[in-house]
Write a protein that holds these residues in place. Structure first.
Motif, PDB file in Angstrom:
ATOM      1  N   GLU A 116       6.220 -35.672   6.789  1.00  0.00           N
ATOM      2  CA  GLU A 116       6.689 -34.656   6.301  1.00  0.00           C
ATOM      3  C   GLU A 116       5.668 -33.625   5.614  1.00  0.00           C
ATOM      4  N   PHE A 117       4.428 -33.983   5.273  1.00  0.00           N
ATOM      5  CA  PHE A 117       3.552 -33.219   5.015  1.00  0.00           C
ATOM      6  C   PHE A 117       2.994 -32.375   5.925  1.00  0.00           C
ATOM      7  N   ALA A 118       3.259 -32.681   7.160  1.00  0.00           N
ATOM      8  CA  ALA A 118       2.876 -31.854   8.372  1.00  0.00           C
ATOM      9  C   ALA A 118       3.479 -30.551   8.325  1.00  0.00           C
ATOM     10  N   PHE A 119       4.719 -30.429   7.797  1.00  0.00           N
ATOM     11  CA  PHE A 119       5.392 -29.332   7.702  1.00  0.00           C
ATOM     12  C   PHE A 119       4.899 -28.405   6.453  1.00  0.00           C
ATOM     13  N   GLU A 120       4.359 -28.971   5.427  1.00  0.00           N
ATOM     14  CA  GLU A 120       3.912 -28.509   4.574  1.00  0.00           C
ATOM     15  C   GLU A 120       2.693 -27.856   4.867  1.00  0.00           C
ATOM     16  N   LEU A 121       1.813 -28.317   5.515  1.00  0.00           N
ATOM     17  CA  LEU A 121       0.599 -27.765   6.044  1.00  0.00           C
ATOM     18  C   LEU A 121       0.777 -26.617   7.057  1.00  0.00           C
ATOM     19  N   MET A 122       1.854 -26.853   7.934  1.00  0.00           N
ATOM     20  CA  MET A 122       2.077 -25.594   9.006  1.00  0.00           C
ATOM     21  C   MET A 122       2.645 -24.594   7.887  1.00  0.00           C
ATOM     22  N   ALA A 123       3.367 -24.873   7.140  1.00  0.00           N
ATOM     23  CA  ALA A 123       3.819 -23.637   6.342  1.00  0.00           C
ATOM     24  C   ALA A 123       2.608 -22.713   5.622  1.00  0.00           C
ATOM     25  N   LYS A 124       1.775 -23.442   5.235  1.00  0.00           N
ATOM     26  CA  LYS A 124       0.583 -22.793   4.623  1.00  0.00           C
ATOM     27  C   LYS A 124       0.039 -22.033   5.780  1.00  0.00           C
ATOM     28  N   LEU A 125      -0.124 -22.483   6.836  1.00  0.00           N
ATOM     29  CA  LEU A 125      -1.023 -21.736   7.816  1.00  0.00           C
ATOM     30  C   LEU A 125      -0.355 -20.651   8.180  1.00  0.00           C
ATOM     31  N   ILE A 126       1.235 -20.863   8.277  1.00  0.00           N
ATOM     32  CA  ILE A 126       1.791 -19.597   8.685  1.00  0.00           C
ATOM     33  C   ILE A 126       1.781 -18.376   7.843  1.00  0.00           C
ATOM     34  N   VAL A 131      -0.554 -13.251   6.097  1.00  0.00           N
ATOM     35  CA  VAL A 131      -1.367 -12.343   5.178  1.00  0.00           C
ATOM     36  C   VAL A 131      -2.542 -11.832   6.000  1.00  0.00           C
ATOM     37  N   ALA A 132      -3.023 -12.706   6.781  1.00  0.00           N
ATOM     38  CA  ALA A 132      -4.024 -12.227   7.783  1.00  0.00           C
ATOM     39  C   ALA A 132      -3.324 -10.813   8.544  1.00  0.00           C
ATOM     40  N   THR A 133      -2.519 -10.860   9.117  1.00  0.00           N
ATOM     41  CA  THR A 133      -1.758  -9.680   9.911  1.00  0.00           C
ATOM     42  C   THR A 133      -1.608  -8.669   8.942  1.00  0.00           C
ATOM     43  N   LEU A 134      -1.201  -8.994   7.783  1.00  0.00           N
ATOM     44  CA  LEU A 134      -0.907  -7.688   6.888  1.00  0.00           C
ATOM     45  C   LEU A 134      -2.003  -7.147   6.562  1.00  0.00           C
ATOM     46  N   SER A 135      -3.395  -7.804   6.366  1.00  0.00           N
ATOM     47  CA  SER A 135      -4.509  -7.320   6.014  1.00  0.00           C
ATOM     48  C   SER A 135      -5.013  -6.477   6.999  1.00  0.00           C
ATOM     49  N   ALA A 136      -4.987  -7.034   8.299  1.00  0.00           N
ATOM     50  CA  ALA A 136      -5.356  -6.260   9.575  1.00  0.00           C
ATOM     51  C   ALA A 136      -4.569  -4.899   9.649  1.00  0.00           C
ATOM     52  N   LYS A 137      -3.434  -4.954   9.583  1.00  0.00           N
ATOM     53  CA  LYS A 137      -2.375  -3.891   9.416  1.00  0.00           C
ATOM     54  C   LYS A 137      -2.816  -2.733   8.338  1.00  0.00           C
ATOM     55  N   GLN A 138      -3.054  -3.022   7.184  1.00  0.00           N
ATOM     56  CA  GLN A 138      -3.693  -2.474   6.349  1.00  0.00           C
ATOM     57  C   GLN A 138      -4.817  -1.681   6.440  1.00  0.00           C
ATOM     58  N   LEU A 139      -5.810  -2.409   7.053  1.00  0.00           N
ATOM     59  CA  LEU A 139      -7.093  -1.868   7.206  1.00  0.00           C
ATOM     60  C   LEU A 139      -7.092  -0.781   8.576  1.00  0.00           C
ATOM     61  N   ALA A 140      -5.972  -1.198   9.209  1.00  0.00           N
ATOM     62  CA  ALA A 140      -5.763  -0.046  10.549  1.00  0.00           C
ATOM     63  C   ALA A 140      -5.046   1.154   9.947  1.00  0.00           C
ATOM     64  N   LEU A 141      -4.143   1.185   9.113  1.00  0.00           N
ATOM     65  CA  LEU A 141      -3.023   2.040   8.818  1.00  0.00           C
ATOM     66  C   LEU A 141      -3.190   2.764   7.691  1.00  0.00           C
ATOM     67  N   ASN A 142      -4.175   2.055   6.380  1.00  0.00           N
ATOM     68  CA  ASN A 142      -3.913   2.666   5.155  1.00  0.00           C
ATOM     69  C   ASN A 142      -5.317   3.157   4.873  1.00  0.00           C
ATOM     70  N   ASP A 143      -5.433   4.217   4.162  1.00  0.00           N
ATOM     71  CA  ASP A 143      -6.746   4.427   3.378  1.00  0.00           C
ATOM     72  C   ASP A 143      -7.192   3.497   2.333  1.00  0.00           C
ATOM     73  N   VAL A 144      -8.307   3.871   1.824  1.00  0.00           N
ATOM     74  CA  VAL A 144      -8.817   2.859   0.449  1.00  0.00           C
ATOM     75  C   VAL A 144      -7.634   2.711  -0.520  1.00  0.00           C
ATOM     76  N   TYR A 145      -7.468   3.855  -1.051  1.00  0.00           N
ATOM     77  CA  TYR A 145      -6.405   3.761  -1.976  1.00  0.00           C
ATOM     78  C   TYR A 145      -5.054   3.015  -1.604  1.00  0.00           C
ATOM     79  N   GLY A 146      -4.361   3.179  -0.351  1.00  0.00           N
ATOM     80  CA  GLY A 146      -3.426   2.580  -0.139  1.00  0.00           C
ATOM     81  C   GLY A 146      -3.680   1.191  -0.250  1.00  0.00           C
ATOM     82  N   LEU A 152      -3.371  -4.931  -5.639  1.00  0.00           N
ATOM     83  CA  LEU A 152      -2.914  -4.986  -6.829  1.00  0.00           C
ATOM     84  C   LEU A 152      -1.429  -5.434  -6.812  1.00  0.00           C
ATOM     85  N   ASN A 153      -0.846  -4.800  -6.121  1.00  0.00           N
ATOM     86  CA  ASN A 153       0.699  -5.199  -6.338  1.00  0.00           C
ATOM     87  C   ASN A 153       1.119  -6.824  -5.623  1.00  0.00           C
ATOM     88  N   SER A 154       0.057  -7.072  -4.718  1.00  0.00           N
ATOM     89  CA  SER A 154       0.282  -8.566  -4.187  1.00  0.00           C
ATOM     90  C   SER A 154      -0.137  -9.362  -5.364  1.00  0.00           C
TER      91      SER A 154
END
Length: 216
Positions: A116-126, A131-146, A152-154
């Motif tokens: 069952e720990f394999a599912f916990e590990l998979m959930a963490k990876l997902i 988060v990595a996808t969101l960060s890449a999106k923010q770097l591409a689409l938002n200015d520094v303030y955004g 801060l909100n996260s």
């Protein structure tokens, strides 16, 4: 296992399975500034944080860095290399830190006993992939303030008085490394937000007094 190490594991803010895994690891202590993982190196160990704080980052040829995340007790790093590939980021201790270091062999044996720990590990990876996808999106689409507002909100948690609290202390340099900009830019924006009554320093971190404006 020493009583001190046992207490660290028992107090760990994590699942029972993760505490059981930590008990099988090799307990190691690191001074502030110690490089635990070097990007590009080979490795097959998982670092489970029992005390202290770690930063995962990459550095360019010019010395400019980008921070992927700051990690505290109950979290772990190094899982990306368990497939036998090179380390995808460097990891450094931001303060004196204690980790349970778990080898790939130990992890495989643990999952064999507790699948069952394999599912916990998979959930963490997902979650980290999201988060990595969101960060890449923010770097591409938002200015520094955004990107600053999103960061801060996260990190902020609601408080009874209606404000939101960031309990983790971050320097302007650390913020800049996470946002992919200069420290001077972060300092200017934070100074403006403080002057506008949106944020204030609040030991050990930061308090958001009002909803941050979408534009500045």
């Amino acid at each position: 296992m020493t009583p001190e190490n046992h207490d660290l594991i028992e107090r760990l803010p994590a699942s029972e399975a993760l505490r059981a895994l930590a008990a099988r690891g090799d307990i190691r202590r690191y001074r502030k500034g110690t490089l635990l993982i070097q990007e590009g190196d080979e490795g097959d160990t998982l670092y489970l944080i029992l005390a202290g704080r770690l930063r995962a980052y990459s550095a360019g040829e010019t010395g400019r860095e980008i921070t992927y995340g700051l990690y505290e007790p109950g979290e772990y790093l190094g899982e990306m290399s368990l497939d036998g590939g090179p380390r995808s980021a460097s990891v450094i201790a931001l303060e004196p830190t204690v980790c349970a270091v778990v080898t790939q062999r130990t992890l495989r044996g643990f999952i064999g006993e507790r699948p069952e720990f394999a599912f916990e590990l998979m959930a963490k990876l997902i979650r980290r992939a999201r988060v990595a996808t969101l960060s890449a999106k923010q770097l591409a689409l938002n200015d520094v303030y955004g990107r600053l507002v999103a960061l801060l909100n996260s990190l902020a948690l609601p408080q009874p008085d209606g404000s939101r609290q960031i309990g983790m202390h971050m320097t302007h340099r650390e913020m800049a490394n996470r946002l992919g900009c200069s420290r001077e830019m972060v300092s200017r924006l934070m100074k403006d937000l403080e002057a506008g009554g949106f944020v204030k320093a609040d030991t050990p971190g930061l308090r958001l007094l009002r909803v941050l404006p979408a534009r500045w």
